[in-house]
Motif scaffolding. Structure first.
Motif, mmCIF file in Angstrom:
data_model
loop_
_atom_site.group_PDB
_atom_site.id
_atom_site.type_symbol
_atom_site.label_atom_id
_atom_site.label_comp_id
_atom_site.label_asym_id
_atom_site.label_seq_id
_atom_site.Cartn_x
_atom_site.Cartn_y
_atom_site.Cartn_z
ATOM 1 N N ASN A 33 0.856 -1.183 0.000
ATOM 2 C CA ASN A 33 0.000 0.000 0.000
ATOM 3 C C ASN A 33 0.898 1.242 0.000
ATOM 4 O O ASN A 33 2.133 1.137 0.146
ATOM 5 N N GLU A 34 0.312 2.393 -0.174
ATOM 6 C CA GLU A 34 1.087 3.626 -0.326
ATOM 7 C C GLU A 34 1.837 3.991 0.946
ATOM 8 O O GLU A 34 2.920 4.597 0.888
ATOM 9 N N THR A 35 1.281 3.653 2.108
ATOM 10 C CA THR A 35 1.978 3.937 3.369
ATOM 11 C C THR A 35 3.280 3.149 3.446
ATOM 12 O O THR A 35 4.347 3.686 3.774
ATOM 13 N N ILE A 36 3.212 1.849 3.147
ATOM 14 C CA ILE A 36 4.414 1.010 3.147
ATOM 15 C C ILE A 36 5.404 1.537 2.108
ATOM 16 O O ILE A 36 6.623 1.596 2.348
ATOM 17 N N GLU A 59 1.408 22.218 8.809
ATOM 18 C CA GLU A 59 0.319 21.901 9.730
ATOM 19 C C GLU A 59 -0.096 20.435 9.618
ATOM 20 O O GLU A 59 -0.404 19.787 10.628
ATOM 21 N N LEU A 60 -0.099 19.891 8.402
ATOM 22 C CA LEU A 60 -0.392 18.473 8.251
ATOM 23 C C LEU A 60 0.677 17.620 8.941
ATOM 24 O O LEU A 60 0.361 16.603 9.580
ATOM 25 N N ALA A 61 1.942 18.028 8.808
ATOM 26 C CA ALA A 61 3.028 17.281 9.441
ATOM 27 C C ALA A 61 2.906 17.317 10.960
ATOM 28 O O ALA A 61 3.136 16.310 11.640
ATOM 29 N N VAL A 62 2.535 18.470 11.512
ATOM 30 C CA VAL A 62 2.373 18.570 12.962
ATOM 31 C C VAL A 62 1.169 17.744 13.423
ATOM 32 O O VAL A 62 1.212 17.088 14.471
ATOM 33 N N ALA A 63 0.095 17.727 12.626
ATOM 34 C CA ALA A 63 -1.056 16.873 12.961
ATOM 35 C C ALA A 63 -0.641 15.407 12.972
ATOM 36 O O ALA A 63 -1.061 14.627 13.848
ATOM 37 N N ALA A 64 0.188 15.014 11.998
ATOM 38 C CA ALA A 64 0.701 13.642 11.982
ATOM 39 C C ALA A 64 1.570 13.382 13.205
ATOM 40 O O ALA A 64 1.490 12.317 13.834
ATOM 41 N N ALA A 65 2.402 14.371 13.573
ATOM 42 C CA ALA A 65 3.247 14.237 14.759
ATOM 43 C C ALA A 65 2.398 14.059 16.012
ATOM 44 O O ALA A 65 2.695 13.227 16.884
ATOM 45 N N GLN A 66 1.320 14.815 16.096
ATOM 46 C CA GLN A 66 0.452 14.719 17.268
ATOM 47 C C GLN A 66 -0.385 13.443 17.262
ATOM 48 O O GLN A 66 -1.014 13.122 18.272
ATOM 49 N N SER A 67 -0.369 12.730 16.163
ATOM 50 C CA SER A 67 -1.069 11.447 16.086
ATOM 51 C C SER A 67 -0.186 10.284 16.525
ATOM 52 O O SER A 67 -0.659 9.144 16.587
ATOM 53 N N ALA A 68 1.077 10.565 16.817
ATOM 54 C CA ALA A 68 1.976 9.520 17.300
ATOM 55 C C ALA A 68 1.617 9.154 18.738
ATOM 56 O O ALA A 68 1.021 9.955 19.472
ATOM 57 N N VAL A 153 7.159 10.872 7.791
ATOM 58 C CA VAL A 153 6.358 10.057 6.872
ATOM 59 C C VAL A 153 5.326 10.929 6.162
ATOM 60 O O VAL A 153 5.123 10.814 4.942
ATOM 61 N N ALA A 154 4.680 11.818 6.907
ATOM 62 C CA ALA A 154 3.684 12.698 6.296
ATOM 63 C C ALA A 154 4.326 13.621 5.263
ATOM 64 O O ALA A 154 3.810 13.779 4.149
ATOM 65 N N LEU A 155 5.444 14.239 5.605
ATOM 66 C CA LEU A 155 6.112 15.161 4.685
ATOM 67 C C LEU A 155 6.562 14.446 3.415
ATOM 68 O O LEU A 155 6.400 14.961 2.304
ATOM 69 N N GLU A 156 7.123 13.250 3.567
ATOM 70 C CA GLU A 156 7.590 12.523 2.390
ATOM 71 C C GLU A 156 6.411 12.076 1.518
ATOM 72 O O GLU A 156 6.531 12.022 0.297
ATOM 73 N N SER A 157 5.277 11.801 2.126
ATOM 74 C CA SER A 157 4.100 11.423 1.339
ATOM 75 C C SER A 157 3.595 12.596 0.505
ATOM 76 O O SER A 157 2.879 12.403 -0.479
ATOM 77 N N LEU A 158 3.975 13.819 0.893
ATOM 78 C CA LEU A 158 3.579 15.030 0.169
ATOM 79 C C LEU A 158 4.631 15.459 -0.858
ATOM 80 O O LEU A 158 4.506 16.532 -1.451
ATOM 81 N N GLY A 159 5.671 14.638 -1.037
ATOM 82 C CA GLY A 159 6.699 14.954 -2.020
ATOM 83 C C GLY A 159 7.841 15.790 -1.496
ATOM 84 O O GLY A 159 8.700 16.227 -2.270
#
Length: 281
Positions: A33-36, A59-68, A153-159
């Motif tokens: 899958n795309e996450t892997i 902001e998306l990256a920080v939201a992902a960070a806060q989801s850890a 992971v979030a930042l890299e998924s955004l290119g």
């Protein structure tokens, strides 16, 4: 796509990802899958375009960070977003003037933050003495690391590309002054962020074989000798492709941990942490 064809495509993609990461005959199985894909394709990026990082990506990256995960949900971490060129230059001086910090439009400094829980506890009339122990310092450092990796992971998924900067710890006091950190806040590492320069592509750095790091039921002392010699060869091939200095991984490990001088001042981190408000009992 028919189910059989989808399974074949998944197998082929995982085989390609494993080939990049290990460069041996190790094969991965299971659904792709795309996450892997994002996680297994991670590479440190040290050459960036000057384009700024969009605010919504931060902001998306920080939201992902806060989801850890966060130990006891204390959320004992914070992050400082540094875009100002002069401030990045001063922080780069602490880190030894690294190319990636000079080029990247954004530097994130990840912090173990015990100031916030201390303030909450003391304002409620507690002594907050539980924060004075090594356990609480480790808790903040671990929380910051988990948060940062989610952000990567979030930042890299955004290119976007990233590179961790451990050399921020060369002089935590200077970093604390530059970022106006209060007592009880420690800079754990930096993270450069930006759009990778396509003219200087970064390769996926091979890792040790899984037989060196994966144990079943109980730890087995020492990596197999064949693993280490084979990995030295694999890493030298990568270094040649990336046009970076050739060095065996075993020599790199020895050089990095063999002397106090190799720590570049970080052998004093316990003393510095105490100066920054951590008692470390």
């Amino acid at each position: 796509m028919p189910a059989a064809a989808s399974r074949i495509a998944d197998r082929d993609r995982l085989r390609a990802l494993a080939g990049e990461r290990y460069r041996n005959d190790h094969q991965l199985s299971g659904p792709w899958n795309e996450t892997i894909e994002t996680i297994l394709s991670h590479r440190s990026v040290r050459h960036y375009l000057p384009n700024p990082v969009p605010g919504e990506a931060i902001e998306l990256a920080v939201a992902a960070a806060q989801s850890a995960p966060s130990s006891s949900n204390l959320q004992a971490w914070s992050v400082v977003c540094v875009e100002d060129g002069e401030r990045r230059r001063r922080l780069n001086a602490v880190a030894g003037n690294q190319r990636q910090i000079a080029q990247a439009p954004l530097l994130l400094v990840w912090l173990a933050d015990l100031a916030r829980p201390r303030k909450i506890a003391t304002q409620a009339g507690a002594t907050a003495e539980g924060l004075d122990y090594v356990e609480s310092f480790l808790l903040g450092v671990i929380d910051a690391a988990l948060a940062a990796q989610n952000a990567v992971v979030a930042l890299e998924s955004l290119g976007l590309g990233t590179c961790y900067i451990g050399a921020i710890r060369n002089d935590p006091e200077a970093v604390a002054r530059e970022l106006a950190l209060p007592d009880g806040v420690f800079p754990v590492f930096g993270l450069t962020v930006g759009y990778p320069d396509p003219a200087v592509p970064a390769g996926v750095k091979p890792r040790l074989p899984q037989t060196s790091v994966l144990y079943r039921e109980r730890y087995q002392d020492g990596a197999p000798a064949d693993d280490l010699s084979g990995y030295n060869h694999v890493l030298r091939s990568f270094q040649t492709e990336q046009n970076i200095p050739l060095i065996d991984w075993t020599d790199q490990v020895r050089n990095r941990v063999g002397t106090v001088e190799a720590l570049k001042g970080r052998h004093l981190l316990g003393e510095v942490a105490r100066k920054l408000g951590f008692r470390l009992k």
